[in-house]
Scaffold this motif. Structure first.
Motif, PDB file in Angstrom:
ATOM      1  N   LEU A  47      10.782   2.456   1.521  1.00 44.87           N
ATOM      2  CA  LEU A  47       9.377   2.719   1.230  1.00 44.87           C
ATOM      3  C   LEU A  47       9.065   4.173   1.556  1.00 44.87           C
ATOM      4  CD1 LEU A  47       6.806   1.137   0.316  1.00 44.87           C
ATOM      5  CD2 LEU A  47       6.234   0.953   2.749  1.00 44.87           C
ATOM      6  N   SER A  48       8.362   4.821   0.646  1.00 43.45           N
ATOM      7  CA  SER A  48       8.063   6.239   0.815  1.00 43.45           C
ATOM      8  C   SER A  48       7.268   6.495   2.098  1.00 43.45           C
ATOM      9  CB  SER A  48       7.268   6.748  -0.389  1.00 43.45           C
ATOM     10  OG  SER A  48       6.831   8.080  -0.169  1.00 43.45           O
ATOM     11  N   ASP A  49       7.605   7.604   2.764  1.00 46.10           N
ATOM     12  CA  ASP A  49       6.856   8.049   3.940  1.00 46.10           C
ATOM     13  C   ASP A  49       5.797   9.089   3.580  1.00 46.10           C
ATOM     14  OD1 ASP A  49       8.160   6.483   5.866  1.00 46.10           O
ATOM     15  OD2 ASP A  49       9.841   7.895   5.968  1.00 46.10           O
ATOM     16  N   ALA A  50       5.684   9.422   2.304  1.00 46.21           N
ATOM     17  CA  ALA A  50       4.761  10.485   1.897  1.00 46.21           C
ATOM     18  C   ALA A  50       3.336  10.147   2.318  1.00 46.21           C
ATOM     19  CB  ALA A  50       4.836  10.700   0.398  1.00 46.21           C
ATOM     20  N   PRO A  51       2.657  11.039   3.031  1.00 45.23           N
ATOM     21  CA  PRO A  51       1.291  10.741   3.496  1.00 45.23           C
ATOM     22  C   PRO A  51       0.331  10.413   2.359  1.00 45.23           C
ATOM     23  CG  PRO A  51       2.176  12.673   4.631  1.00 45.23           C
ATOM     24  CD  PRO A  51       3.136  12.336   3.530  1.00 45.23           C
ATOM     25  N   GLU A  52       0.459  11.117   1.220  1.00 42.11           N
ATOM     26  CA  GLU A  52      -0.465  10.864   0.121  1.00 42.11           C
ATOM     27  C   GLU A  52      -0.264   9.469  -0.476  1.00 42.11           C
ATOM     28  OE1 GLU A  52       2.964  13.459  -1.500  1.00 42.11           O
ATOM     29  OE2 GLU A  52       1.753  13.282   0.329  1.00 42.11           O
ATOM     30  N   PHE A  53       0.982   8.999  -0.488  1.00 43.19           N
ATOM     31  CA  PHE A  53       1.247   7.643  -0.978  1.00 43.19           C
ATOM     32  C   PHE A  53       0.642   6.609  -0.035  1.00 43.19           C
ATOM     33  CE2 PHE A  53       4.163   3.999  -0.244  1.00 43.19           C
ATOM     34  CZ  PHE A  53       3.840   3.264  -1.375  1.00 43.19           C
ATOM     35  N   ARG A  54       0.895   6.751   1.230  1.00 48.26           N
ATOM     36  CA  ARG A  54       0.395   5.767   2.192  1.00 48.26           C
ATOM     37  C   ARG A  54      -1.132   5.799   2.272  1.00 48.26           C
ATOM     38  NH1 ARG A  54       4.460   3.623   6.283  1.00 48.26           N
ATOM     39  NH2 ARG A  54       6.402   3.831   5.103  1.00 48.26           N
ATOM     40  N   ALA A  55      -1.709   6.978   2.087  1.00 50.08           N
ATOM     41  CA  ALA A  55      -3.172   7.063   2.087  1.00 50.08           C
ATOM     42  C   ALA A  55      -3.764   6.339   0.885  1.00 50.08           C
ATOM     43  CB  ALA A  55      -3.603   8.529   2.098  1.00 50.08           C
ATOM     44  N   ALA A  56      -3.080   6.436  -0.272  1.00 53.23           N
ATOM     45  CA  ALA A  56      -3.567   5.750  -1.471  1.00 53.23           C
ATOM     46  C   ALA A  56      -3.534   4.238  -1.290  1.00 53.23           C
ATOM     47  CB  ALA A  56      -2.730   6.164  -2.681  1.00 53.23           C
ATOM     48  N   ILE A  57      -2.490   3.735  -0.663  1.00 51.09           N
ATOM     49  CA  ILE A  57      -2.419   2.295  -0.386  1.00 51.09           C
ATOM     50  C   ILE A  57      -3.527   1.895   0.588  1.00 51.09           C
ATOM     51  CG2 ILE A  57      -1.003   0.437   0.568  1.00 51.09           C
ATOM     52  CD1 ILE A  57       0.008   1.534  -2.120  1.00 51.09           C
ATOM     53  N   LEU A 129       3.124  -3.642  -6.213  1.00 53.94           N
ATOM     54  CA  LEU A 129       2.167  -3.458  -5.120  1.00 53.94           C
ATOM     55  C   LEU A 129       2.056  -1.994  -4.708  1.00 53.94           C
ATOM     56  CD1 LEU A 129       3.045  -6.573  -2.909  1.00 53.94           C
ATOM     57  CD2 LEU A 129       1.151  -6.320  -4.524  1.00 53.94           C
ATOM     58  N   CYS A 130       3.138  -1.245  -4.920  1.00 49.15           N
ATOM     59  CA  CYS A 130       3.120   0.178  -4.564  1.00 49.15           C
ATOM     60  C   CYS A 130       2.276   1.025  -5.515  1.00 49.15           C
ATOM     61  CB  CYS A 130       4.547   0.729  -4.538  1.00 49.15           C
ATOM     62  SG  CYS A 130       5.475   0.282  -3.051  1.00 49.15           S
ATOM     63  N   LYS A 131       1.815   0.462  -6.608  1.00 46.35           N
ATOM     64  CA  LYS A 131       0.959   1.230  -7.510  1.00 46.35           C
ATOM     65  C   LYS A 131      -0.399   1.526  -6.878  1.00 46.35           C
ATOM     66  CE  LYS A 131       4.248   1.273 -10.347  1.00 46.35           C
ATOM     67  NZ  LYS A 131       5.091   2.495 -10.373  1.00 46.35           N
ATOM     68  N   GLY A 132      -0.775   0.737  -5.874  1.00 47.33           N
ATOM     69  CA  GLY A 132      -1.995   1.026  -5.138  1.00 47.33           C
ATOM     70  C   GLY A 132      -3.249   0.398  -5.688  1.00 47.33           C
ATOM     71  N   TYR A 133      -3.113  -0.623  -6.527  1.00 50.82           N
ATOM     72  CA  TYR A 133      -4.285  -1.267  -7.124  1.00 50.82           C
ATOM     73  C   TYR A 133      -4.423  -2.730  -6.710  1.00 50.82           C
ATOM     74  CZ  TYR A 133      -4.375   2.888 -10.049  1.00 50.82           C
ATOM     75  OH  TYR A 133      -4.428   4.194 -10.490  1.00 50.82           O
ATOM     76  N   SER A 134      -3.786  -3.106  -5.608  1.00 51.80           N
ATOM     77  CA  SER A 134      -3.793  -4.506  -5.195  1.00 51.80           C
ATOM     78  C   SER A 134      -4.548  -4.750  -3.906  1.00 51.80           C
ATOM     79  CB  SER A 134      -2.348  -5.010  -5.056  1.00 51.80           C
ATOM     80  OG  SER A 134      -1.685  -4.960  -6.308  1.00 51.80           O
ATOM     81  N   GLY A 135      -5.008  -3.710  -3.243  1.00 54.42           N
ATOM     82  CA  GLY A 135      -5.800  -3.877  -2.037  1.00 54.42           C
ATOM     83  C   GLY A 135      -5.028  -4.382  -0.841  1.00 54.42           C
ATOM     84  N   VAL A 136      -3.720  -4.112  -0.798  1.00 61.01           N
ATOM     85  CA  VAL A 136      -2.887  -4.596   0.303  1.00 61.01           C
ATOM     86  C   VAL A 136      -2.682  -3.491   1.328  1.00 61.01           C
ATOM     87  CG1 VAL A 136      -1.701  -6.211  -1.220  1.00 61.01           C
ATOM     88  CG2 VAL A 136      -0.691  -3.958  -0.801  1.00 61.01           C
ATOM     89  N   SER A 137      -2.199  -3.865   2.483  1.00 52.95           N
ATOM     90  CA  SER A 137      -1.938  -2.908   3.552  1.00 52.95           C
ATOM     91  C   SER A 137      -0.546  -2.311   3.423  1.00 52.95           C
ATOM     92  CB  SER A 137      -2.054  -3.605   4.906  1.00 52.95           C
ATOM     93  OG  SER A 137      -1.043  -4.599   5.031  1.00 52.95           O
ATOM     94  N   VAL A 138      -0.363  -1.167   4.037  1.00 50.06           N
ATOM     95  CA  VAL A 138       0.975  -0.567   4.107  1.00 50.06           C
ATOM     96  C   VAL A 138       1.918  -1.506   4.847  1.00 50.06           C
ATOM     97  CG1 VAL A 138       2.308   1.372   5.038  1.00 50.06           C
ATOM     98  CG2 VAL A 138       0.083   1.789   3.971  1.00 50.06           C
ATOM     99  N   GLY A 139       1.398  -2.230   5.835  1.00 51.31           N
ATOM    100  CA  GLY A 139       2.240  -3.146   6.597  1.00 51.31           C
ATOM    101  C   GLY A 139       2.879  -4.225   5.749  1.00 51.31           C
ATOM    102  N   LEU A 140       2.164  -4.696   4.732  1.00 51.10           N
ATOM    103  CA  LEU A 140       2.741  -5.699   3.833  1.00 51.10           C
ATOM    104  C   LEU A 140       3.909  -5.102   3.049  1.00 51.10           C
ATOM    105  CD1 LEU A 140       2.815  -8.398   2.319  1.00 51.10           C
ATOM    106  CD2 LEU A 140       1.055  -7.500   0.803  1.00 51.10           C
ATOM    107  N   LEU A 141       3.730  -3.888   2.543  1.00 51.19           N
ATOM    108  CA  LEU A 141       4.811  -3.238   1.809  1.00 51.19           C
ATOM    109  C   LEU A 141       6.027  -3.018   2.704  1.00 51.19           C
ATOM    110  CD1 LEU A 141       2.784  -0.539  -0.187  1.00 51.19           C
ATOM    111  CD2 LEU A 141       3.186  -2.941  -0.741  1.00 51.19           C
TER     112      LEU A 141
END
Length: 528
Positions: A47-57, A129-141
């Motif tokens: 799973l990506s560590d990129a801050p912008e990715f995790r912020a979007a999730i 789920l990584c597309k960021g449109y499912s309303g899930v937490s980073v913890g689930l990913l």
């Protein structure tokens, strides 16, 4: 026999130790090959560590929290599911709702998906789920990625999905395992999920309000199976072409049927590619070897037209499968950037259903083509001088040896079963769930059918590999001037490592099973 440099290089690479590559999950597109590599164990998922990715999730999860605080009505979060969407859930019971969702969907039956298939399912759901449109937490990913890393694979029954509202029942087994319930495969042993998670230091999840729906309400199972089917079908195109070349040679066929100028006037790209590969394997002399026969039978002459249908269809099938793979395919869609909850039907698997129904049709047609080639090879009325049933026995012992007689019967049975399964699943929509799900895709059934058709076709291919290896050997024994081109010599050499020629009748099941292992491993590099 001298092996061409490209074939030698490929075989050397196949025996070398390969370090697994890494597939990074973020919002970028993944390919069929990425999913297949993870499924087979030749790639790691991270799973990506990129801050912008995790912020979007995180924005999606935060937006849902905001709506809950403001007493917003959100399907599947503050309401019941499906036809029960008119039932409002009291605020104090909202945390329990996602756990009820996976619990009551625990009603799958049938065989469990294989480890390869299960890894593909996890990877496909993680991609969406990584597309960021499912309303899930980073913890689930992170939890799904950990399952892949530790190779803790939920036991998922294969039967019970109608393909809309997504693969609810099979994906409930993933949701339950993430929460420490039901069972997993760990090192080939069935153990409880709670025990397996504890052994690797994973804490079971308590799902956030929409996370049960986000895990389950999508097309991950059918899409994962479609990725695996595509990979097998693509290899099948090449292998069926090589077998056709060997069949043509064994039958003393007319290689002019694959002339470049001939195929230039019918511009189907896949069909033209198959003909081009056949020209590589069957260089044409100034005149046909057999002056009495201008036209071979259709199963040889029209092979590019049959295999080419599948080759051409793979182009649009890839597009459909990869678009589905890289989609947000649950409901509702959470558009955190624009502060919107969008209710729709992206869980519907129509594109995968159509691709799989189409693929199984084209693949079964290839099985039928090869079955017809085998029928010519074993029949002394049509094989142009080869012994009956391709038996290598000579002298008095020829009377008691029957060669490939039974193998041809078995190949015919496998072909018939493959053809029987070509009935499209997607037209058998059923109205379910109190007529809320009144039009469904049947995509998962179509994908499962397609994998079965591929398996049966690969069994036909195994039979043909024995047949063409025997037929070419017999043709060369009969006619010292008959010499296969270098590519065919290389293929014969590789087959000879696994299959002895058949001078005396023997049980062929071990040979077939070994060849199926080679086919599944895509052990032969075919055409540059």
């Amino acid at each position: 026999m001298t092996m061409p440099p490209t074939e030698l290089k490929a075989r050397a690479a196949a025996t070398a130790v390969k370090l697994p590559r890494t597939v990074c999950f973020d919002r970028e597109r993944l390919t069929i090959e990425d999913i297949v590599a993870i499924a087979s164990g030749s790639a790691h998922a991270t799973l990506s560590d990129a801050p912008e990715f995790r912020a979007a999730i995180q924005r999606g999860a935060d937006f849902l929290d905001l709506l809950l605080r403001e007493d917003g009505t959100i399907y599947g979060v503050t309401t019941g599911y499906g036809d029960s969407c008119t039932v409002n859930v009291p605020a104090e019971l909202i945390p329990e709702l996602p756990h009820h969702l996976y619990t009551y969907h625990g009603c799958g039956l049938g065989e469990h998906f294989t480890p390869v298939q299960t890894r593909a399912i996890l990877a496909v759901r993680l991609t969406s789920l990584c597309k960021g449109y499912s309303g899930v937490s980073v913890g689930l990913l992170e939890q799904i990625a950990r399952l892949l890393k530790e190779d803790l694979l939920p036991l998922i029954p294969a039967e019970g999905s109608v393909g809309a509202s997504g693969d609810l029942t099979p994906l409930s087994y993933l949701a339950a395992v993430l929460c420490g319930e039901r069972e997993v495969w760990r090192d080939g042993v069935k153990v409880s999920a709670a025990e397996a998670l504890a052994a690797v230091g994973i804490t079971p999840l308590r799902l956030r309000p929409k996370e049960g729906l986000a895990i389950m309400n999508g097309t991950a199972v059918m899409t994962a199976l479609a990725c695996l089917a595509y990979d097998r079908a693509e290899y099948l195109v090449r292998l069926a072409t090589r077998i056709t070349a060997m069949s043509s040679f064994a039958l003393d066929g007319n290689a002019h049927h694959f002339d470049e100028a001939l195929f230039a006037v019918k511009p189907h790209a896949g069909q033209q590619q198959v003909a081009a590969w056949l020209r590589q394997d069957l260089p044409t002399p100034d005149a046909p070897r057999n002056q009495q026969r201008l036209q071979d039978r259709y199963s040889i002459r029209c092979a590019p037209h049959v295999i080419g249908v599948l080759a051409d269809a793979l182009t649009w099938m890839r597009q459909s499968i990869e678009n589905e793979l890289n989609s947000a395919n649950d409901n509702p869609i959470i558009d955190a950037d624009n502060q919107r909850v969008l209710h729709g039907g992206h869980f519907y698997g129509g594109h995968i259903a159509f691709a799989m129904d189409s693929m199984k049709n084209a693949v079964a047609n290839v099985a039928d083509l090869l079955d017809r080639q085998m029928a010519l090879l074993v029949d002394s009325r049509y094989n142009h001088g080869l012994p009956p049933n391709l038996s290598g026995a000579e002298g008095p012992r020829a009377s008691i040896n029957h060669g490939l007689k039974a193998l041809q019967i078995s190949a015919s049975a496998w072909t018939a079963e493959a053809l029987k399964l070509t009935m499209p699943a997607s037209v058998f929509s059923r109205s379910t769930e109190c007529h809320n799900q009144d039009k469904v895709s049947m995509g998962t059934i179509a994908a499962r059918d397609c994998l079965r058709v591929l398996q049966l076709t690969e069994q036909v291919i195994a039979a043909l590999l024995i047949s063409v290896r025997q037929g070419v050997w017999l043709r060369c024994r009969m006619d010292a001037s008959a010499q296969p081109q270098q590519n065919l010599q290389a293929m014969l050499g590789m087959l000879a490592e696994d299959i002895a020629v058949i001078n005396e009748d023997r049980m062929l099941e071990p040979d077939l099973r070994l060849l199926l292992e080679r086919i599944n491993a895509q052990a032969w590099t075919l055409y540059a």
